[in-house]
Design a protein around this motif. Structure first.
Motif, PDB file in Angstrom:
ATOM      1  N   LYS A  37      20.744  50.242   9.126  1.00 34.16           N
ATOM      2  CA  LYS A  37      20.350  49.272   8.791  1.00 34.16           C
ATOM      3  C   LYS A  37      21.044  48.224   7.477  1.00 34.16           C
ATOM      4  N   LYS A  38      19.848  47.558   7.933  1.00 34.14           N
ATOM      5  CA  LYS A  38      20.926  46.423   6.772  1.00 34.14           C
ATOM      6  C   LYS A  38      20.168  45.849   5.589  1.00 34.14           C
ATOM      7  N   LYS A  39      19.810  45.719   4.671  1.00 29.82           N
ATOM      8  CA  LYS A  39      19.438  45.556   3.552  1.00 29.82           C
ATOM      9  C   LYS A  39      19.968  44.085   2.573  1.00 29.82           C
ATOM     10  N   ILE A  40      18.928  43.140   2.306  1.00 34.08           N
ATOM     11  CA  ILE A  40      20.184  41.784   1.733  1.00 34.08           C
ATOM     12  C   ILE A  40      19.912  41.293   0.190  1.00 34.08           C
ATOM     13  N   TYR A  41      21.064  42.126  -0.670  1.00 33.21           N
ATOM     14  CA  TYR A  41      20.138  41.190  -1.682  1.00 33.21           C
ATOM     15  C   TYR A  41      21.435  40.252  -2.137  1.00 33.21           C
ATOM     16  N   HIS A  42      20.136  39.506  -3.010  1.00 31.82           N
ATOM     17  CA  HIS A  42      20.240  38.123  -2.864  1.00 31.82           C
ATOM     18  C   HIS A  42      20.700  38.010  -4.116  1.00 31.82           C
ATOM     19  N   ARG A  43      21.833  36.617  -4.110  1.00 31.60           N
ATOM     20  CA  ARG A  43      22.954  36.520  -5.067  1.00 31.60           C
ATOM     21  C   ARG A  43      21.630  35.568  -6.029  1.00 31.60           C
ATOM     22  N   ASP A  44      21.693  35.542  -7.238  1.00 29.87           N
ATOM     23  CA  ASP A  44      21.784  34.808  -8.546  1.00 29.87           C
ATOM     24  C   ASP A  44      22.497  34.044  -8.943  1.00 29.87           C
ATOM     25  N   TYR A  45      22.243  32.362  -8.497  1.00 30.23           N
ATOM     26  CA  TYR A  45      23.282  31.329  -8.648  1.00 30.23           C
ATOM     27  C   TYR A  45      23.276  31.064 -10.115  1.00 30.23           C
ATOM     28  N   GLN A  46      22.277  30.976 -10.978  1.00 29.70           N
ATOM     29  CA  GLN A  46      22.211  30.814 -12.158  1.00 29.70           C
ATOM     30  C   GLN A  46      22.916  31.812 -12.894  1.00 29.70           C
ATOM     31  N   LEU A  47      23.206  33.000 -12.264  1.00 29.62           N
ATOM     32  CA  LEU A  47      23.275  33.981 -13.267  1.00 29.62           C
ATOM     33  C   LEU A  47      24.864  34.131 -13.238  1.00 29.62           C
ATOM     34  N   ASP A  48      25.105  33.356 -11.636  1.00 32.20           N
ATOM     35  CA  ASP A  48      27.227  33.491 -11.549  1.00 32.20           C
ATOM     36  C   ASP A  48      27.246  32.407 -12.344  1.00 32.20           C
ATOM     37  N   LYS A  49      26.634  31.562 -12.152  1.00 30.38           N
ATOM     38  CA  LYS A  49      27.403  30.665 -12.702  1.00 30.38           C
ATOM     39  C   LYS A  49      26.905  30.576 -14.619  1.00 30.38           C
ATOM     40  N   VAL A  50      26.868  31.381 -15.565  1.00 28.90           N
ATOM     41  CA  VAL A  50      26.807  31.780 -16.731  1.00 28.90           C
ATOM     42  C   VAL A  50      28.496  32.585 -16.859  1.00 28.90           C
ATOM     43  N   MET A  51      28.582  32.915 -15.578  1.00 30.16           N
ATOM     44  CA  MET A  51      29.746  33.661 -15.897  1.00 30.16           C
ATOM     45  C   MET A  51      31.328  32.892 -15.883  1.00 30.16           C
ATOM     46  N   ASP A  52      30.791  31.288 -14.897  1.00 27.53           N
ATOM     47  CA  ASP A  52      31.654  30.197 -14.722  1.00 27.53           C
ATOM     48  C   ASP A  52      31.569  29.610 -16.737  1.00 27.53           C
ATOM     49  N   LEU A  53      30.613  29.391 -16.847  1.00 24.87           N
ATOM     50  CA  LEU A  53      30.770  28.099 -18.116  1.00 24.87           C
ATOM     51  C   LEU A  53      30.159  28.630 -19.598  1.00 24.87           C
ATOM     52  N   GLN A  54      31.223  30.252 -19.326  1.00 18.85           N
ATOM     53  CA  GLN A  54      31.825  30.750 -20.280  1.00 18.85           C
ATOM     54  C   GLN A  54      33.202  30.897 -20.275  1.00 18.85           C
ATOM     55  N   LYS A  55      33.888  30.434 -19.603  1.00 19.99           N
ATOM     56  CA  LYS A  55      35.266  30.825 -19.488  1.00 19.99           C
ATOM     57  C   LYS A  55      35.766  30.281 -20.838  1.00 19.99           C
ATOM     58  N   LYS A  56      35.753  28.619 -19.884  1.00 21.77           N
ATOM     59  CA  LYS A  56      36.161  28.080 -21.967  1.00 21.77           C
ATOM     60  C   LYS A  56      36.333  28.337 -22.529  1.00 21.77           C
ATOM     61  N   PRO A  57      34.761  28.779 -23.430  1.00 17.61           N
ATOM     62  CA  PRO A  57      34.944  28.572 -24.227  1.00 17.61           C
ATOM     63  C   PRO A  57      34.832  30.140 -25.167  1.00 17.61           C
ATOM     64  N   SER A  58      35.523  30.989 -24.422  1.00 18.13           N
ATOM     65  CA  SER A  58      35.678  32.259 -24.503  1.00 18.13           C
ATOM     66  C   SER A  58      37.157  32.126 -24.145  1.00 18.13           C
ATOM     67  N   LEU A  59      37.604  31.268 -23.885  1.00 19.94           N
ATOM     68  CA  LEU A  59      39.433  31.473 -24.658  1.00 19.94           C
ATOM     69  C   LEU A  59      39.238  30.168 -25.776  1.00 19.94           C
ATOM     70  N   ILE A  60      38.659  29.485 -26.009  1.00 21.53           N
ATOM     71  CA  ILE A  60      38.497  28.378 -27.887  1.00 21.53           C
ATOM     72  C   ILE A  60      38.123  29.428 -28.359  1.00 21.53           C
ATOM     73  N   LEU A  61      37.760  30.346 -28.747  1.00 27.15           N
ATOM     74  CA  LEU A  61      36.988  31.342 -29.414  1.00 27.15           C
ATOM     75  C   LEU A  61      38.481  32.312 -29.504  1.00 27.15           C
ATOM     76  N   GLN A  62      38.844  32.305 -28.659  1.00 25.30           N
ATOM     77  CA  GLN A  62      39.319  33.852 -28.633  1.00 25.30           C
ATOM     78  C   GLN A  62      41.209  33.156 -29.189  1.00 25.30           C
ATOM     79  N   LEU A  63      41.082  31.794 -29.364  1.00 30.70           N
ATOM     80  CA  LEU A  63      42.423  31.147 -29.652  1.00 30.70           C
ATOM     81  C   LEU A  63      42.236  30.649 -31.012  1.00 30.70           C
ATOM     82  N   LYS A  64      40.781  31.158 -31.591  1.00 30.79           N
ATOM     83  CA  LYS A  64      40.716  30.892 -33.226  1.00 30.79           C
ATOM     84  C   LYS A  64      40.113  31.845 -33.704  1.00 30.79           C
ATOM     85  N   SER A  65      39.890  32.970 -33.424  1.00 31.44           N
ATOM     86  CA  SER A  65      40.048  34.448 -33.602  1.00 31.44           C
ATOM     87  C   SER A  65      41.991  34.242 -34.232  1.00 31.44           C
TER      88      SER A  65
END
Length: 393
Positions: A37-65
């Protein structure tokens, strides 16, 4: 419905291919020779977007350090590759070029080598990090004690604490600034040739979960006590002392039988995750629900209420987590969410987020927000929406 991504189930890793579809198809193992049988695992696009939103801030903060760790807080561009590697170097070069309000690039003429420093405005904001660290100290000490109290022997290998440290918000020198500073709480001992971080004193007042604290804060337990019969809502939530907050994906539509089964599970009592796991039979439904509470509490102790799957998997033996950890997380998809956005798969505590916004944040995250907003770019300013203005104390 066809989907281009299948969530691979494994007892030790969480792996899923990226997909543009709404669902992830999860195949269950057949037990009677029938078609699985198959079960459906539903995507949460808002939480997926969290990972995209943090990419550039993470680079900025890493370079600062990196810049702050250099002599005179000046980084020669020729040394950038030594710090981050050849491939990642180009991402940081792009950040330097894009955000002159944060990074000042100079040199390159005559005998002066190309370099990068923080701008004066960025330096002024960066100086506030020390105050944020001071405010974080009591939070970190408390969370580190709770982390050890959750373990079966009140100790965790030091290397695993270091592996997990960035999610907790621990500074790089945490052994000196926290462990040795509080000998009444912590000690480092050698066990069979391996360094362990040990809890020195048990504090019953700390053996209260984030779930219980939320109930007390919202008056849920007092409200539930005055009701003779409480029915579960269509979103899976239930008013009771042993219930978990459910946050199902937008596309998930539970039927009546699912809600009835969920109501029985929500009403079922279970032992505290701060009790020793060795006392319980792993086959007992109450013990299995306790494991959910342990996972919930571990994620609650992190700054951003999320961990990589590898970090969570590293604590199998210390917290007696189930061998089929991925299946446990998938089964309780109203509580946890697994995303493969970013370089590594990540497990979210869903109730901690309102869309892409982190509901509670600590002083360190508040500082990070303030520094990143110096960029003044719309794409970066959206990073602030990931976190709210409420402070964790």
């Amino acid at each position: 419905m066809k989907t281009r991504s299948i969530l691979r189930l494994s007892s030790s890793t969480i792996s899923c291919k990226k997909s543009d579809s709404m669902f992830v198809s999860v195949r269950q193992i057949s037990t009677g020779g029938k078609r699985p049988k198959k079960k459906i695992y539903h995507r949460d696009y808002q939480l997926d977007k969290v990972m995209d939103l943090q990419k550039k801030p993470s680079l900025i903060l890493q370079l600062k350090s990196i810049i702050q760790s250099q002599n005179q807080q000046c980084l020669l561009l020729r040394d950038l590759e030594k710090e981050v590697g050849f491939v990642a170097k180009w991402n940081f070069m792009s950040i330097i070029e894009k955000y002159p309000s944060i990074f000042h690039a100079g040199g390159g003429s005559g005998k002066q080598l190309p370099f990068v420093t923080l701008t004066r405005k960025a330096e002024k904001i960066a100086s506030e990090e020390r105050e944020a660290r001071v405010l974080m100290e009591s939070i970190l000490v408390k969370n580190l004690r709770k982390l050890l109290m959750l373990s079966i022997d009140c100790r965790v290998p030091l290397e695993k604490v270091e592996f997990f440290g960035s999610e907790l918000g621990l500074p790089k020198d945490f052994k000196k600034s926290l462990i040795w500073k509080y000998p009444e709480y912590f000690s480092i001992k050698d066990v069979n040739g391996r360094a362990y971080l040990n809890l020195e004193n048990w504090d019953s007042s700390l053996a209260v979960t984030a779930r219980e604290e939320r109930f007390a804060r919202e008056g849920v337990l007092a409200s539930a006590g005055g009701l003779k019969k409480v029915r579960i809502m269509k979103d899976g939530n239930y008013l009771g002392p042993f219930a978990f907050k459910m946050c199902f994906a937008a596309g998930f539509r539970p039927n009546k039988s699912y809600l009835e089964e969920l109501q029985r599970w929500q009403k079922m009592e279970f032992p505290s995750p701060y009790l020793n796991a060795r006392r319980f039979d792993v086959a007992d439904p109450k013990a299995r629900k306790r494991v959910v509470a342990v996972l919930h509490e571990l994620l609650s102790l992190t700054m951003e209420k999320r961990m990589t799957s590898a970090q969570l998997d590293a604590f199998h033996s210390e917290y007696l987590l189930p061998s089929k950890l991925v299946l446990c997380l998938i089964k309780h998809h109203g509580i946890f969410y697994i995303t493969n956005k970013g370089a590594r798969s990540t497990v979210f505590l869903k109730e901690a987020y309102d869309g892409t916004r982190l509901v509670d944040k600590c002083p360190m995250l508040m500082f990070n927000d303030k520094f990143v907003t110096l960029s003044g770019r719309n794409e970066i300013s959206s990073f602030n929406s990931v976190n709210s203005s409420q402070v964790v104390t």
